[in-house]
Design a protein around this motif. Structure first.
Motif, PDB file in Angstrom:
ATOM      1  N   VAL A 167      17.141  26.076  48.042  1.00  0.00           N
ATOM      2  CA  VAL A 167      15.976  26.641  48.718  1.00  0.00           C
ATOM      3  C   VAL A 167      14.702  26.231  47.987  1.00  0.00           C
ATOM      4  CG1 VAL A 167      14.860  28.759  49.513  1.00  0.00           C
ATOM      5  CG2 VAL A 167      17.352  28.563  49.603  1.00  0.00           C
ATOM      6  N   GLY A 168      14.750  26.181  46.666  1.00  0.00           N
ATOM      7  CA  GLY A 168      13.573  25.791  45.900  1.00  0.00           C
ATOM      8  C   GLY A 168      13.118  24.379  46.218  1.00  0.00           C
ATOM      9  N   GLN A 169      14.064  23.464  46.373  1.00  0.00           N
ATOM     10  CA  GLN A 169      13.684  22.091  46.720  1.00  0.00           C
ATOM     11  C   GLN A 169      13.117  22.036  48.129  1.00  0.00           C
ATOM     12  OE1 GLN A 169      15.166  19.807  49.048  1.00  0.00           O
ATOM     13  NE2 GLN A 169      13.715  18.196  48.444  1.00  0.00           N
ATOM     14  N   ALA A 170      13.669  22.836  49.037  1.00  0.00           N
ATOM     15  CA  ALA A 170      13.119  22.890  50.396  1.00  0.00           C
ATOM     16  C   ALA A 170      11.682  23.411  50.378  1.00  0.00           C
ATOM     17  CB  ALA A 170      14.003  23.758  51.285  1.00  0.00           C
ATOM     18  N   VAL A 171      11.418  24.399  49.538  1.00  0.00           N
ATOM     19  CA  VAL A 171      10.060  24.931  49.420  1.00  0.00           C
ATOM     20  C   VAL A 171       9.137  23.907  48.763  1.00  0.00           C
ATOM     21  CG1 VAL A 171       8.651  26.717  48.299  1.00  0.00           C
ATOM     22  CG2 VAL A 171      10.791  27.342  49.457  1.00  0.00           C
ATOM     23  N   TYR A 172       9.651  23.154  47.796  1.00  0.00           N
ATOM     24  CA  TYR A 172       8.860  22.081  47.180  1.00  0.00           C
ATOM     25  C   TYR A 172       8.284  21.151  48.252  1.00  0.00           C
ATOM     26  CZ  TYR A 172       8.170  17.442  45.114  1.00  0.00           C
ATOM     27  OH  TYR A 172       7.660  16.209  44.772  1.00  0.00           O
ATOM     28  N   MET A 173       9.112  20.785  49.213  1.00  0.00           N
ATOM     29  CA  MET A 173       8.640  19.910  50.288  1.00  0.00           C
ATOM     30  C   MET A 173       7.754  20.665  51.282  1.00  0.00           C
ATOM     31  SD  MET A 173      12.047  17.590  50.903  1.00  0.00           S
ATOM     32  CE  MET A 173      11.263  16.605  52.180  1.00  0.00           C
ATOM     33  N   ALA A 174       8.124  21.896  51.595  1.00  0.00           N
ATOM     34  CA  ALA A 174       7.371  22.669  52.588  1.00  0.00           C
ATOM     35  C   ALA A 174       5.956  22.969  52.128  1.00  0.00           C
ATOM     36  CB  ALA A 174       8.109  23.969  52.893  1.00  0.00           C
ATOM     37  N   ARG A 175       5.752  23.082  50.822  1.00  0.00           N
ATOM     38  CA  ARG A 175       4.418  23.383  50.291  1.00  0.00           C
ATOM     39  C   ARG A 175       3.395  22.308  50.614  1.00  0.00           C
ATOM     40  NH1 ARG A 175       4.542  22.703  45.361  1.00  0.00           N
ATOM     41  NH2 ARG A 175       2.735  23.884  44.622  1.00  0.00           N
ATOM     42  N   HIS A 176       3.843  21.158  51.061  1.00  0.00           N
ATOM     43  CA  HIS A 176       2.897  20.136  51.501  1.00  0.00           C
ATOM     44  C   HIS A 176       2.220  20.520  52.815  1.00  0.00           C
ATOM     45  CE1 HIS A 176       5.304  17.722  48.633  1.00  0.00           C
ATOM     46  NE2 HIS A 176       4.199  17.028  48.491  1.00  0.00           N
ATOM     47  N   PHE A 177       2.764  21.550  53.495  1.00  0.00           N
ATOM     48  CA  PHE A 177       2.269  21.890  54.826  1.00  0.00           C
ATOM     49  C   PHE A 177       1.925  23.372  55.003  1.00  0.00           C
ATOM     50  CE2 PHE A 177       5.425  18.456  55.066  1.00  0.00           C
ATOM     51  CZ  PHE A 177       4.607  17.423  55.495  1.00  0.00           C
ATOM     52  N   ALA A 178       2.436  24.228  54.149  1.00  0.00           N
ATOM     53  CA  ALA A 178       2.163  25.667  54.237  1.00  0.00           C
ATOM     54  C   ALA A 178       2.089  26.220  52.821  1.00  0.00           C
ATOM     55  CB  ALA A 178       3.252  26.383  55.039  1.00  0.00           C
ATOM     56  N   ARG A 179       1.034  26.931  52.524  1.00  0.00           N
ATOM     57  CA  ARG A 179       0.801  27.419  51.162  1.00  0.00           C
ATOM     58  C   ARG A 179       1.551  28.718  50.904  1.00  0.00           C
ATOM     59  NH1 ARG A 179      -3.358  24.116  49.419  1.00  0.00           N
ATOM     60  NH2 ARG A 179      -4.882  23.445  51.004  1.00  0.00           N
ATOM     61  N   LEU A 180       1.776  28.986  49.608  1.00  0.00           N
ATOM     62  CA  LEU A 180       2.516  30.179  49.183  1.00  0.00           C
ATOM     63  C   LEU A 180       1.616  31.348  48.808  1.00  0.00           C
ATOM     64  CD1 LEU A 180       5.329  28.702  46.891  1.00  0.00           C
ATOM     65  CD2 LEU A 180       5.619  29.790  49.124  1.00  0.00           C
ATOM     66  N   GLU A 181       0.318  31.209  48.943  1.00  0.00           N
ATOM     67  CA  GLU A 181      -0.602  32.192  48.372  1.00  0.00           C
ATOM     68  C   GLU A 181      -0.440  33.590  48.954  1.00  0.00           C
ATOM     69  OE1 GLU A 181      -4.346  30.724  51.173  1.00  0.00           O
ATOM     70  OE2 GLU A 181      -4.196  30.110  49.069  1.00  0.00           O
ATOM     71  N   ASP A 182       0.080  33.719  50.158  1.00  0.00           N
ATOM     72  CA  ASP A 182       0.280  35.042  50.760  1.00  0.00           C
ATOM     73  C   ASP A 182       1.654  35.632  50.443  1.00  0.00           C
ATOM     74  OD1 ASP A 182      -2.242  35.020  51.918  1.00  0.00           O
ATOM     75  OD2 ASP A 182      -1.521  34.041  53.743  1.00  0.00           O
ATOM     76  N   PHE A 183       2.417  34.958  49.570  1.00  0.00           N
ATOM     77  CA  PHE A 183       3.780  35.388  49.263  1.00  0.00           C
ATOM     78  C   PHE A 183       3.961  35.418  47.750  1.00  0.00           C
ATOM     79  CE2 PHE A 183       3.602  33.176  53.310  1.00  0.00           C
ATOM     80  CZ  PHE A 183       4.155  34.123  54.164  1.00  0.00           C
ATOM     81  N   PRO A 184       3.460  36.461  47.086  1.00  0.00           N
ATOM     82  CA  PRO A 184       3.407  36.464  45.621  1.00  0.00           C
ATOM     83  C   PRO A 184       4.779  36.429  44.942  1.00  0.00           C
ATOM     84  CG  PRO A 184       2.771  38.608  46.529  1.00  0.00           C
ATOM     85  CD  PRO A 184       2.821  37.650  47.671  1.00  0.00           C
ATOM     86  N   ALA A 185       5.762  37.152  45.487  1.00  0.00           N
ATOM     87  CA  ALA A 185       7.088  37.136  44.863  1.00  0.00           C
ATOM     88  C   ALA A 185       7.719  35.750  44.984  1.00  0.00           C
ATOM     89  CB  ALA A 185       7.989  38.193  45.507  1.00  0.00           C
ATOM     90  N   THR A 186       7.500  35.098  46.131  1.00  0.00           N
ATOM     91  CA  THR A 186       8.026  33.754  46.328  1.00  0.00           C
ATOM     92  C   THR A 186       7.320  32.757  45.422  1.00  0.00           C
ATOM     93  OG1 THR A 186       8.507  34.313  48.630  1.00  0.00           O
ATOM     94  CG2 THR A 186       8.467  31.979  48.071  1.00  0.00           C
ATOM     95  N   ALA A 187       6.021  32.904  45.280  1.00  0.00           N
ATOM     96  CA  ALA A 187       5.267  32.019  44.384  1.00  0.00           C
ATOM     97  C   ALA A 187       5.730  32.182  42.933  1.00  0.00           C
ATOM     98  CB  ALA A 187       3.774  32.304  44.501  1.00  0.00           C
ATOM     99  N   ASP A 188       5.977  33.421  42.502  1.00  0.00           N
ATOM    100  CA  ASP A 188       6.463  33.658  41.136  1.00  0.00           C
ATOM    101  C   ASP A 188       7.847  33.060  40.934  1.00  0.00           C
ATOM    102  OD1 ASP A 188       4.153  35.026  40.566  1.00  0.00           O
ATOM    103  OD2 ASP A 188       5.050  37.026  40.685  1.00  0.00           O
ATOM    104  N   TRP A 189       8.724  33.263  41.921  1.00  0.00           N
ATOM    105  CA  TRP A 189      10.075  32.683  41.862  1.00  0.00           C
ATOM    106  C   TRP A 189      10.013  31.166  41.804  1.00  0.00           C
ATOM    107  CZ3 TRP A 189      11.693  29.846  46.249  1.00  0.00           C
ATOM    108  CH2 TRP A 189      13.018  29.382  46.215  1.00  0.00           C
ATOM    109  N   TYR A 190       9.166  30.588  42.651  1.00  0.00           N
ATOM    110  CA  TYR A 190       9.050  29.135  42.684  1.00  0.00           C
ATOM    111  C   TYR A 190       8.554  28.596  41.345  1.00  0.00           C
ATOM    112  CZ  TYR A 190       7.707  24.456  44.105  1.00  0.00           C
ATOM    113  OH  TYR A 190       7.577  23.090  44.179  1.00  0.00           O
TER     114      TYR A 190
END
Length: 221
Positions: A167-190
């Motif tokens: 899932v982390g690698q999928a988020v690595y790629m997804a961050r090119h198109f949608a930011r994590l700033e509204d998801f603090p727990a996810t941003a900390d995990w990432y």
């Protein structure tokens, strides 16, 4: 001997990260993300012409989920995998395959923003819809990491595993198109999982698919 056939900044990055975490000796063959993957030699490894392809003990595998399950079962059943009988087995399987849900939306966005060269080929509707779907995936991860009862450091209650890699690698790629700033727990995990040496070692050494950190919706508003 293990040989991983890989394109930087694609799904094969999650197999590379997993192999780095396993500490297994392996050979890496990198390819450009182009028609090289349609050559007969490569199609004999992966019939759909996609990465990753994995050679192990004379056998050939493709599909990241299958590769992750096999490598964990064989080399890390309890540390990175969760075998039948483990309390986290069901969640391990769910989140392993959830990584493909994230990746399919990211693949659509990559096609729209990167693969299509002419503006008239792009669809603003598809771009916005798929970016919204990525955000929904972030919300699902956020709910998993920050439930009402107790916050989790990783996707499984029992700790770091291969599903954080997938899932982390999928988020690595997804961050090119949608930011994590509204998801603090996810941003900390990432931030936590990408601080690992295994992730750093899986990053591209040269050019990858993306030539910028973030692709805004098109046309710009």
């Amino acid at each position: 001997m293990i040989t991983l056939h890989h394109c930087p900044q694609t799904r094969s990055m999650r197999t590379l990260w997993l192999l780095n975490e396993l500490g297994m000796p392996f050979q890496l063959r990198s390819y450009p993300f182009d028609r090289t993957l349609r050559a007969p030699e490569f199609l004999s490894l992966s019939p759909a012409g996609r990465v990753p392809a994995l050679e192990i003990d004379g056998e050939r595998m493709f599909e990241t989920g299958a590769i992750t399950e096999y490598l964990c079962e064989r080399f890390s059943p309890d540390r990175l995998g969760r075998m039948p009988g483990s309390p986290d087995r069901m969640s391990w399987l769910v989140w392993l395959h959830f990584s493909e849900t994230v990746s399919q939306h990211t693949a659509a966005l990559t096609q729209q923003h990167v693969a299509l060269r002419e503006d008239h080929m792009r669809s603003p509707i598809v771009m916005k819809l798929e970016a919204a779907r990525v955000t929904k995936c972030y919300a699902a991860i956020e709910a998993r990491l920050n439930p009402p009862a107790r916050k989790r450091d990783y996707l499984l209650t029992s700790g770091f595993s291969a599903v954080d890699i997938s899932v982390g690698q999928a988020v690595y790629m997804a961050r090119h198109f949608a930011r994590l700033e509204d998801f603090p727990a996810t941003a900390d995990w990432y931030a936590r999982i990408t601080a690992r040496e295994g992730f750093t070692a899986s990053l591209p050494c040269g050019d990858g698919i993306y030539d910028r950190d973030f692709y805004a919706p098109w046309p710009l508003e």
